[in-house]
Design a protein around this motif. Structure first.
Motif, mmCIF file in Angstrom:
data_model
loop_
_atom_site.group_PDB
_atom_site.id
_atom_site.type_symbol
_atom_site.label_atom_id
_atom_site.label_comp_id
_atom_site.label_asym_id
_atom_site.label_seq_id
_atom_site.Cartn_x
_atom_site.Cartn_y
_atom_site.Cartn_z
ATOM 1 N N LEU A 23 51.192 30.064 41.340
ATOM 2 C CA LEU A 23 50.727 31.007 42.348
ATOM 3 C C LEU A 23 49.804 30.259 43.299
ATOM 4 N N TYR A 24 50.209 30.204 44.563
ATOM 5 C CA TYR A 24 49.454 29.503 45.592
ATOM 6 C C TYR A 24 48.850 30.542 46.525
ATOM 7 N N ILE A 25 47.536 30.465 46.707
ATOM 8 C CA ILE A 25 46.838 31.424 47.557
ATOM 9 C C ILE A 25 46.101 30.669 48.649
ATOM 10 N N TYR A 56 42.340 39.807 42.998
ATOM 11 C CA TYR A 56 42.328 38.369 42.720
ATOM 12 C C TYR A 56 41.068 37.988 41.942
ATOM 13 N N ILE A 57 39.926 38.454 42.410
ATOM 14 C CA ILE A 57 38.651 38.115 41.773
ATOM 15 C C ILE A 57 38.601 38.626 40.335
ATOM 16 N N GLU A 58 39.069 39.838 40.110
ATOM 17 C CA GLU A 58 38.956 40.457 38.788
ATOM 18 C C GLU A 58 40.067 40.079 37.808
ATOM 19 N N HIS A 59 41.264 39.758 38.313
ATOM 20 C CA HIS A 59 42.402 39.597 37.407
ATOM 21 C C HIS A 59 43.132 38.258 37.478
ATOM 22 N N ILE A 60 42.955 37.504 38.523
ATOM 23 C CA ILE A 60 43.663 36.228 38.650
ATOM 24 C C ILE A 60 42.703 35.064 38.432
ATOM 25 N N ARG A 61 41.622 35.043 39.186
ATOM 26 C CA ARG A 61 40.685 33.918 39.180
ATOM 27 C C ARG A 61 40.144 33.615 37.796
ATOM 28 N N ARG A 63 41.502 34.650 34.838
ATOM 29 C CA ARG A 63 42.490 34.742 33.751
ATOM 30 C C ARG A 63 43.449 33.564 33.664
ATOM 31 N N PHE A 64 43.764 32.944 34.802
ATOM 32 C CA PHE A 64 44.779 31.891 34.815
ATOM 33 C C PHE A 64 44.174 30.541 35.184
ATOM 34 N N GLU A 65 44.850 29.483 34.740
ATOM 35 C CA GLU A 65 44.337 28.130 34.959
ATOM 36 C C GLU A 65 44.500 27.709 36.406
ATOM 37 N N ARG A 66 43.383 27.298 37.007
ATOM 38 C CA ARG A 66 43.406 26.788 38.371
ATOM 39 C C ARG A 66 43.602 25.281 38.316
ATOM 40 N N VAL A 67 44.604 24.800 39.049
ATOM 41 C CA VAL A 67 44.884 23.362 39.052
ATOM 42 C C VAL A 67 44.573 22.710 40.385
ATOM 43 N N ALA A 68 44.327 23.485 41.392
ATOM 44 C CA ALA A 68 43.952 22.929 42.705
ATOM 45 C C ALA A 68 43.174 23.965 43.485
#
Length: 68
Positions: A23-25, A56-61, A63-68
């Motif tokens: 997922l790219y934001i 995004y702030i509550e459920h993505i940031r 919960r999932f691994e940020r790689v970049a």
């Protein structure tokens, strides 16, 4: 990767690759973030939310691994 349409005050564009869950934001302030292991349902829920940025702030940031 396919672009997901999003209407947000802080998010400019969202791209999602369903084969591997990338997922790219891209944010309106110029920041870019890439997350891995995101299920398609989670990406679609974010762009469909009343406030995609808050979602995004509550459920993505957090919960999932940020790689970049």
């Amino acid at each position: 990767m396919k672009e997901l349409t999003v209407s947000s005050r802080i998010i400019k564009s969202v791209f999602f690759h369903p084969d591997d869950g990338r997922l790219y934001i891209r944010f309106k302030n110029g920041e870019e973030r890439l997350f891995t292991g995101v299920p398609e349902e989670a990406a679609l829920a974010m762009v469909a939310a009343t406030s995609p940025g808050q979602h995004y702030i509550e459920h993505i940031r957090t919960r999932f691994e940020r790689v970049a």
